[in-house]
Enzyme design. Structure first.
Site, mmCIF file in Angstrom:
data_model
loop_
_atom_site.group_PDB
_atom_site.id
_atom_site.type_symbol
_atom_site.label_atom_id
_atom_site.label_comp_id
_atom_site.label_asym_id
_atom_site.label_seq_id
_atom_site.Cartn_x
_atom_site.Cartn_y
_atom_site.Cartn_z
ATOM 1 N N ARG A 117 7.658 9.058 -4.465
ATOM 2 C CA ARG A 117 8.656 7.974 -4.455
ATOM 3 C C ARG A 117 8.958 7.606 -5.906
ATOM 4 N NH1 ARG A 117 5.397 6.466 0.031
ATOM 5 N NH2 ARG A 117 6.569 6.644 1.975
ATOM 6 N N GLU A 122 -4.499 3.659 0.229
ATOM 7 C CA GLU A 122 -3.777 3.381 1.469
ATOM 8 C C GLU A 122 -4.182 4.278 2.636
ATOM 9 O OE1 GLU A 122 -2.331 4.008 -1.461
ATOM 10 O OE2 GLU A 122 -0.359 3.066 -1.640
ATOM 11 N N HIS A 147 8.915 6.299 -12.574
ATOM 12 C CA HIS A 147 7.742 7.098 -12.926
ATOM 13 C C HIS A 147 8.187 8.531 -13.187
ATOM 14 C CE1 HIS A 147 5.728 3.554 -11.648
ATOM 15 N NE2 HIS A 147 6.049 3.721 -10.378
ATOM 16 N N GLU A 153 5.650 -1.434 -3.228
ATOM 17 C CA GLU A 153 4.925 -1.521 -1.966
ATOM 18 C C GLU A 153 3.419 -1.412 -2.207
ATOM 19 O OE1 GLU A 153 5.863 -2.454 1.928
ATOM 20 O OE2 GLU A 153 7.276 -1.945 0.344
ATOM 21 N N ASP A 189 -0.687 2.857 -4.308
ATOM 22 C CA ASP A 189 0.417 3.479 -5.042
ATOM 23 C C ASP A 189 0.966 2.534 -6.105
ATOM 24 O OD1 ASP A 189 0.183 5.749 -3.513
ATOM 25 O OD2 ASP A 189 1.678 5.138 -2.049
ATOM 26 N N ASP A 217 4.054 1.808 -6.940
ATOM 27 C CA ASP A 217 5.372 1.201 -6.769
ATOM 28 C C ASP A 217 5.224 -0.221 -6.227
ATOM 29 O OD1 ASP A 217 4.542 1.673 -4.210
ATOM 30 O OD2 ASP A 217 6.110 3.112 -3.714
ATOM 31 N N TYR A 269 3.493 11.825 -7.297
ATOM 32 C CA TYR A 269 3.937 10.798 -6.355
ATOM 33 C C TYR A 269 5.392 11.037 -5.956
ATOM 34 C CZ TYR A 269 4.305 6.198 -4.212
ATOM 35 O OH TYR A 269 4.478 5.164 -3.324
#
Length: 907
Positions: A327, A15, A372, A105, A101, A103, A325
């Site tokens: 989130r 990203e 996670h 998103e 990532d 997740d 990470y």
């Protein structure tokens, strides 16, 4: 000749540029790592749809609600160059790794890349939760396909938010005000803040008294608080409800009773005897490793970070390979992380601080895709903060230090000790028996406290603030008499529930199951940016317009702002992510309705008439109503002097919080003298009247322009032939060019009710010429500006310490101020803050105040500072990071000017 592919060349897409740079160091020469810079596609704005699609079912939302809620995606203008670069790089690759990532998103970004790039080479989905060499190698060996259930969940959330916002926001525009918005989580968060302010508005304070005694001899004294009187418990703050009424069978002391009891207990005949002594073992467990939510809460408590600031700093730490990470909803640690924390704790704090078995933490979230590992230092061996002190600075170092301490402490032993509670009876001849209690905790083994102690939110009951304090009692025995050193009667007042802070709001949202921790930072920023909430220190204070918005939603969209309903939507999205729920079926039920609820479209189509005036009104007292108007809140009350019944209106000071606008305060504002147009006199130079007024931005003086003279009526004319008297038509008066009257704001020390003509003329004469610089002959002036008093010489300016210097400053003093630098301890530059040169542009970094708020600039790139982020907390590293992020996003797309219409032809 056609361009040949490099042998074994692999393209990796992530990203962000920072993440690409870090990963590129671990992958080597056979890989090219590029960044998509977030999403490359999104729902098109309905106004930008192709003309042939605007009239169909796509036209309203860019979502085909009648055909499976199919979205219409487009590559945004600012990402077309990025997509072109990615396609070009893909032509020279024989394998594509989508390493966004892990997740929802990130999964959706990978899917959009796949849809847009249409690769003809093998595609692998590579996921990792930390950017270390070992983690990247493990990810390369364990690739997978794109998880379409996760993509469905993210797409459903995006469609849901579009439907919600596009259906409800226009209602707010029409009935409350332009520029407002509604959102699934945003509206629930706003309601929480408003509900808390409503509680404060309805709160009735209660006064109660108690006694505090200092007992013991010499250095062995301690304090005890009155607990019972003749066996009946004495009231404390927790015994009163929000209406100020007692809720239990207790004794409530007033001032007179407390002072009388204190006088009796101070008598020489009174004895204080230990009647009961209890000792219990004390154990305290360490807090779990950080999740997104707990990290935001703790960073707010200990570092004074906003949620947005916390996530921004954490993003940088993750992308540069320092933490995992950021989130995540899970407090679980991997085996490698558990071993690393235990070994580090033993090495730094002693082997005795590590328990025999590793600690295992579990979270509440059952969604395996989002659960996670916890947020922790990256790697199989953690780097201590001291080892990174030369790499990390400022806020980056502070947050890493917090994460490291929390992680290591989570694997350490409990703190142990003992808690002693003592009861002391004071017996008087005529006032009965008063029992005092005290407690103290002695920590005999600090355990995890050697590394870290969790912060606490503000307590509602002031007595609770002392509950966890580590206090020690002297050695006491039952029957022991204690000398009285001091006895004081104390009065207390119950406090309303505290306003939400960012930390407590995040905690409440998580407890209610509203939204996801990864979205809380943007949600809080949104309600601040929309003007629903204003930070005051750490507290979140709702503005009156938020009351109107919440009331409209409660009255007409009740289900959508119910906390349970909003939380259920999150559970439904989790089921979609798990593949247990069909996306189209769920959206159909939400929008068109089902047996459980009406459906958004049904509600919007049957709103009926909404009384905008009623929605924007709050009755404060008999005859006083608060109105939320276009230019802010004001009070409205009948005006007995008005001939036509026009009510009197009084502006509400913007600094007045809603809970401070009581009926008494409203009456005080109504009764305050009206400034109006107080005529001060006539300007002898112009002959115009000077008046003092109170305007929207504060009191000021102005020179009144005379009213234009009326055009004289034409005289009648007699027709000689007929003798008829005719009156010629009146010629329209020529409009005089508009003259902008001279105005000047009053100084903060001036009162519009007492300012005189002489002062007003001095203010209107500004800018004042101080003199001429003898070195170059340039004129120096002083004046009052938007940001306060300042002096000016050509294009150079300096702030002045006080408004009085505008008239009192001498030429010598002005030259001395101009000779000072614009930075340093006595900085007088227009910049709010200054730093060293940016490492990329080589130009000094400054924080300035602009038209749209404070911003960071290096004279090339400008970055607006989010409202939730404090200017004082921004250091050099944070400023460099903000500028780098802005450069990575590229320039904002230029708006195309609409085509000019051809001039109408004259007939």
């Amino acid at each position: 000749m056609p361009e040949s592919k490099s042998a074994g060349r692999k393209l990796v897409i992530v990203e962000s540029p920072a993440k690409a740079k870090t990963i590129g160091q671990y992958l080597g020469d056979g890989y090219e790592v590029l960044a998509s810079v977030g999403h490359i596609r999104d729902l098109i704005e309905p106004k930008n749809l192709p003309p042939e699609l605007k009239k169909g079912s796509l036209g309203k939302f860019s979502i085909d609600v009648e055909n499976g809620f199919a979205p219409y995606y487009v590559v945004s203008d600012e990402k077309k160059r990025t997509v072109a670069d990615l396609k070009k790089a893909l032509k020279n690759a024989d394998e594509l790794y989508l390493a966004t990532d892990e997740d929802r998103e990130g999964e959706a970004i990978a899917w959009h890349l796949l849809e847009e790039l249409k690769p003809k080479v093998p595609v692998k989905r590579m996921v990792f939760h930390e950017i270390t060499k070992e983690a990247i190698q493990r990810a390369q060996e364990n690739t997978r396909d794109i998880d379409t259930a996760l993509v469905d969940a993210q797409e459903t959330r995006r469609i849901l938010d579009r439907l919600y916002g596009f259906e409800i926001s226009p209602v707010l525009w029409r009935k409350v005000g332009p520029g407002l918005s509604a959102g699934r989580v945003q509206s629930a968060a706003t309601r929480l803040v408003v509900d808390r302010e409503r509680e404060r508005l309805a709160f009735v304070s209660a006064v109660y008294w108690d006694l505090t005694a200092e007992l013991g001899a010499s250095s062995e004294t301690f304090q005890a608080r009155l607990a019972r009187l003749d066996g009946k418990r004495v009231a404390s703050g927790r015994d009163f409800d929000d209406k100020g009424q007692l809720t239990g069978d207790v004794v409530a002391l007033d001032e007179a009773a407390a002072e009388k009891l204190a006088t009796a207990l101070r008598a020489d005949t009174t004895s204080f005897t230990v009647t009961n002594l209890e000792t219990k073992p004390y154990t305290r467990r360490p807090a779990a490793p950080f999740t997104t939510s707990t990290l935001q809460q703790e960073a707010a408590r200990k570092l004074r970070f906003s949620a947005r600031q916390t996530m921004s700093v954490a993003q940088g730490l993750y992308e540069n390979g320092h933490i995992t990470y950021m989130r995540t909803d899970s407090p679980t640690l991997s085996q490698q992380a558990t071993d690393a924390a235990r070994s580090q704790a033993a090495a730094l704090y002693g082997a005795e601080t590590v328990p025999e078995k590793p600690r295992v933490y579990t979270g509440k979230n059952k969604n395996a895709q989002e659960a996670h590992e916890a947020i922790r230092p990256a790697g199989d061996v953690f780097k201590t903060p001291s080892e990174l002190s030369t790499v990390l600075r400022g806020n980056d170092f502070k947050l890493y230090d917090l994460i490291w301490k929390r992680t290591v402490a989570s694997q350490m032993a409990d703190a142990r000790g003992s808690t002693a509670s003592v009861t002391i009876a004071g017996t008087t001849a005529d006032a009965g028996t008063a029992e005092f209690t005290a407690s103290g905790t002695v920590i005999t083994f600090r355990g995890f406290l050697a590394a870290y102690e969790e912060g606490k939110d503000e307590a509602r009951d002031p007595e609770a603030k002392e509950a966890d304090d580590e206090k020690r009692l002297p050695n006491l025995t039952v029957g022991q008499e204690l000398p009285l050193q001091q006895l004081e009667a104390k009065g207390h007042e119950t406090s309303p529930p505290p306003r939400y802070t960012e930390a407590s709001l995040v905690k409440t949202l998580e407890e209610l199951g509203i939204g996801r921790p990864s979205t809380y930072a943007s949600i809080i920023s949104t309600i601040i940016d929309r003007g629903y909430v204003t930070p005051r220190g750490t507290a979140l204070v709702p503005n009156w317009i938020a009351f109107s918005v919440v009331r409209l939603l409660e009255d007409h969209f009740a289900d959508l702002v119910e906390y349970d309903f909003t939380a259920e939507m999150e559970d439904d999205l989790d089921r979609i992510a798990d593949g247990e729920q069909n996306r189209v079926d769920w959206l159909t039920g939400f929008y068109f309705g089902n047996e459980h609820h009406k459906g958004l479209r049904t509600v919007v189509d049957n709103l009926g008439e909404i009384d905008a005036r009623d929605i924007n009104s709050v009755k404060l007292a008999n005859g006083i109503t608060l109105r939320i108007g276009k230019y802010g809140p004001y009070l409205e009350t009948p005006d007995p002097e008005s001939a036509d019944g026009t009510p009197r209106r009084v502006n509400v000071p913007p600094e007045l919080a809603p809970d401070e606008l009581t009926a008494a305060k409203a009456q005080e504002l109504i009764d305050a003298p009206v400034v109006g147009d107080r005529i001060l006199g006539v300007n002898p130079e112009t002959g115009k009247q000077i008046a003092a007024k109170d305007g929207r931005y504060g009191p000021y003086v102005t020179e009144l322009e005379p009213e234009p003279e009326p055009t004289p009526e034409p005289e009648p004319v007699v027709d000689i032939a007929t003798g008829e008297v005719k009156t010629p038509k009146k010629k329209p008066a020529k409009k005089a060019p508009a003259v902008k009257p001279r105005t000047a704001s009053l100084f903060k020390s001036m009162d519009p009710m007492t300012v005189d003509l002489e002062t007003a003329l001095k203010l209107l004469s500004l800018p004042r010429v101080v003199g001429v610089d003898p070195a170059d002959g340039v004129e120096i002036t002083t004046q009052n500006g938007r940001y306060g008093p300042y002096l000016k010489k050509g294009t150079d300016s300096r702030s002045l310490e006080s408004e009085d210097l505008i008239f009192d400053l001498t030429l010598d003093k002005a030259l001395e101020i101009l000779a000072q630098p614009k930075y340093g301890a006595a900085r007088t530059s227009s910049a709010l803050k200054e730093f060293e040169a940016d490492p990329e542009s080589g130009k000094p970094i400054r924080i300035r105040d602009g038209r749209f708020g404070a911003y960071v600039t290096d004279s090339i790139t400008n970055v607006t500072i989010p409202r939730g982020e404090d200017i004082e907390s921004i250091d050099f590293e944070r400023a460099v990071q903000m500028l780098a992020d802005k450069r990575a996003k590229g320039p904002a797309p230029k708006r195309k000017a609409p085509p000019r219409k051809a001039a109408a032809k004259k007939k």
